[in-house]
Design an enzyme around this catalytic site. Structure first.
Site, PDB file in Angstrom:
ATOM      1  N   ASP A  31       0.779  -1.303   0.107  1.00  0.00           N
ATOM      2  CA  ASP A  31      -0.068   0.018   0.003  1.00  0.00           C
ATOM      3  C   ASP A  31       0.674   1.433  -0.098  1.00  0.00           C
ATOM      4  O   ASP A  31       0.222   2.217   0.082  1.00  0.00           O
ATOM      5  CB  ASP A  31      -0.917  -0.036   1.265  1.00  0.00           C
ATOM      6  CG  ASP A  31      -2.174  -1.027   0.942  1.00  0.00           C
ATOM      7  OD1 ASP A  31      -2.680  -0.962  -0.275  1.00  0.00           O
ATOM      8  OD2 ASP A  31      -2.779  -1.376   1.800  1.00  0.00           O
TER       9      ASP A  31
ATOM     10  N   ASP B   6      -7.240  -4.786  -4.150  1.00  0.00           N
ATOM     11  CA  ASP B   6      -6.752  -3.235  -3.913  1.00  0.00           C
ATOM     12  C   ASP B   6      -5.554  -2.789  -4.533  1.00  0.00           C
ATOM     13  O   ASP B   6      -5.400  -1.509  -4.697  1.00  0.00           O
ATOM     14  CB  ASP B   6      -6.567  -3.290  -2.569  1.00  0.00           C
ATOM     15  CG  ASP B   6      -7.605  -3.947  -1.515  1.00  0.00           C
ATOM     16  OD1 ASP B   6      -8.071  -4.913  -2.005  1.00  0.00           O
ATOM     17  OD2 ASP B   6      -7.960  -3.328  -0.355  1.00  0.00           O
TER      18      ASP B   6
HETATM   19  N1  GLY Z   1      -7.204  -1.735   1.106  1.00  0.00           N
HETATM   20  C1  GLY Z   1      -7.812  -2.044   2.244  1.00  0.00           C
HETATM   21  C2  GLY Z   1      -9.322  -1.584   2.101  1.00  0.00           C
HETATM   22  O1  GLY Z   1      -9.900  -1.381   1.019  1.00  0.00           O
HETATM   23  O2  GLY Z   1     -10.098  -1.646   3.109  1.00  0.00           O
END
Ligand code: GLY
Length: 366
Positions: A91, A152
C-alpha cells in the site's frame, strides 16, 4: 451554480477549516466528531497518504496555502515510515502516490519526488518474478503470505506507471502491467464481480484458491474491492492504452451499476444474505471516480450519469458539512464482519473530493 458546484462549495468551506484544525494529525476516522491521529500510533498504516492527498486535491482546485502547509506536514511525518520499512507493504502506492506524488506534480518539489520514487522502488521490489505479480502483505503468524494478491493493489500500481514516466525506466511499468494482467486473469470473474484475495503458488503464479477477505465470504462480492477494480483498471488504461484494461474497467463498472439499481449508495457486500444493513459509502465514491474516468476515456455517458447519481446521493444522505464533525462522508465500513460497523473513514472524504474535482474539471493530482 450547478448542483455539483454547490456541493463543492460546502465541502471546501468545511475543509478550509478542518485543514487547519487537524494540521498536526494523520486522520483515519473520528471519535466524538474529532479526527484521530495515526502519526503517533501507526505511522505505517496504509491510509496515511489520504489526508495529505485530500489536501492536494483542495490545493489544486483553490490554490489556498493552508492546504499546502497541512499536506507538507503530513509528508514530513510519513518519512518515519521509511525507517520502519518492515511495517510497510504494497500500500505504499496509496501512501506516497497520492501525497508526495501529487506534491511533486503540482509544485515540482524535489523532496516529494524523491520520496515518491523511494516508494516506487519499494513496491517494485515486491514483484515476484516467477509468479508475475506483486505480493500484497508480509508474513504474519508463521504464514509467509508470499503468494497473496489483493484487488486493492490495482490502486497501488499507478505509482509504478508514474515512476516509469518520471525516470524513463520501463521496468516499473512492466511490473504494473504484469500485475494488472494477473488481476484480470485471477481476480475478475466472468460476471464482472471480483475476488478480494487470491492465493498463488509463489514460484509458478498458478492460482491455488480465493478468499472472501473483507467481504462476507469466499465467492461473495465486497463492494469496495469492486470499486478498487473499476478505478484501478480505468487508471491502468489511462496509463497504458491497453484495451483489455478498459474492457475490464467497464465490465466491473457494469456489475457495480447493476448491483446499485435500487440504491446508488452500496452495501458492504453485494452478495451477503438479506437482513443486515451495512452501507459502504467509501465504495460508492471510489467507484464514482472510476466511472467518471471511464466516461472521460470515451466510455458511454451512462458511466458519468451513474457516478453523478452516487455523488449526489452520498452528499444528500451521508455527508456532514457542519463543523461539529471533522469528517465529511459518514457510514463507511472497514469490512463486512468488522465489529466497528459504520464509521467515517478518511478515504471516503478523499474520493468524494476527487469525484467532485473530476466532475468539475479541476484536473487530476495523481
Ligand atoms: N485496502 C484495504 C481496504 O480497502 O480496506
Amino acid at each position: 451554480m450547478n448542483e455539483f458546484e454547490a456541493i463543492w462549495e460546502r465541502l471546501e468551506s468545511k475543509l478550509s477549516k478542518t485543514a487547519v484544525k487537524s494540521r498536526e494529525k494523520l486522520p483515519y476516522t473520528t471519535f466524538d466528531g474529532v479526527h484521530d491521529d495515526k502519526s503517533e500510533t501507526d505511522i505505517c498504516w496504509w491510509t496515511n497518504g489520504f489526508w495529505p492527498g485530500l489536501m492536494w486535491i483542495m490545493y489544486n482546485a483553490t490554490g489556498k496555502e493552508d492546504y499546502l502547509i497541512t499536506a507538507r506536514k503530513a509528508e514530513e511525518k510519513l518519512d518515519r515510515a521509511f525507517y520502519l520499512r518492515d511495517g510497510l507493504h504494497h500500500d505504499v502506492g496509496f501512501m506516497w502516490h497520492l501525497s508526495c506524488g501529487a506534491d511533486y506534480r503540482l509544485t515540482g518539489s524535489e523532496d516529494a519526488r524523491v520520496r515518491a520514487l523511494y516508494a516506487a522502488d519499494f513496491l517494485a521490489a515486491r514483484y515476484r518474478l516467477n509468479g508475475g505479480f506483486i505480493r500484497a502483505w508480509n508474513a504474519e503468524n508463521g504464514d509467509s503470505r508470499e503468494g497473496r494478491t489483493i484487488i486493492d493493489c490495482m490502486m497501488n500500481i499507478p505509482l509504478l506507471y508514474w515512476a516509469s514516466g518520471e525516470t524513463g525506466d520501463d521496468r516499473y511499468k512492466e511490473i504494473a502491467m504484469s500485475h494488472a494482467d494477473m488481476t484480470l486473469r485471477d481476480h475478475v470473474r466472468g460476471d464482472g464481480s471480483v475476488n478480494h484475495i487470491c492465493i498463488h503458488d509463489p514460484k509458478t503464479g498458478e492460482l491455488i484458491k480465493t478468499l472472501g477477505g473483507q467481504g462476507f465470504a469466499e465467492g461473495s462480492s465486497w463492494s469496495r474491492g469492486q470499486a478498487w477494480a473499476i478505478y484501478g483498471f480505468a487508471q491502468s488504461y489511462m496509463k497504458t492504452g491497453e484495451e483489455r484494461h478498459f474492457d475490464a474497467a467497464k465490465r466491473c463498472a457494469n456489475y457495480f451499476i447493476a448491483m446499485t439499481i435500487e440504491d446508488a449508495v452500496p452495501q458492504s457486500d453485494f452478495r451477503a444474505p438479506k437482513g443486515k444493513i451495512l452501507y459502504d459509502t467509501t465504495a460508492g465514491v471510489i467507484a464514482a471516480c472510476g466511472m467518471i474516468e471511464i466516461a472521460n476515456c470515451g466510455g458511454e455517458a451512462a458511466y458519468r450519469y451513474a457516478a453523478e447519481r452516487i455523488v449526489k446521493e452520498t452528499a444528500e444522505r451521508f455527508c456532514d458539512f457542519t463543523l461539529n464533525e471533522d469528517s465529511v462522508v459518514q457510514m463507511g465500513s472497514e469490512s463486512y464482519h468488522s465489529d466497528k460497523g459504520q464509521l467515517p473513514i478518511i478515504y471516503g472524504d478523499f474520493y468524494f473530493a476527487e469525484a467532485l474535482s473530476l466532475l468539475l474539471g479541476f484536473g487530476r493530482t495523481n
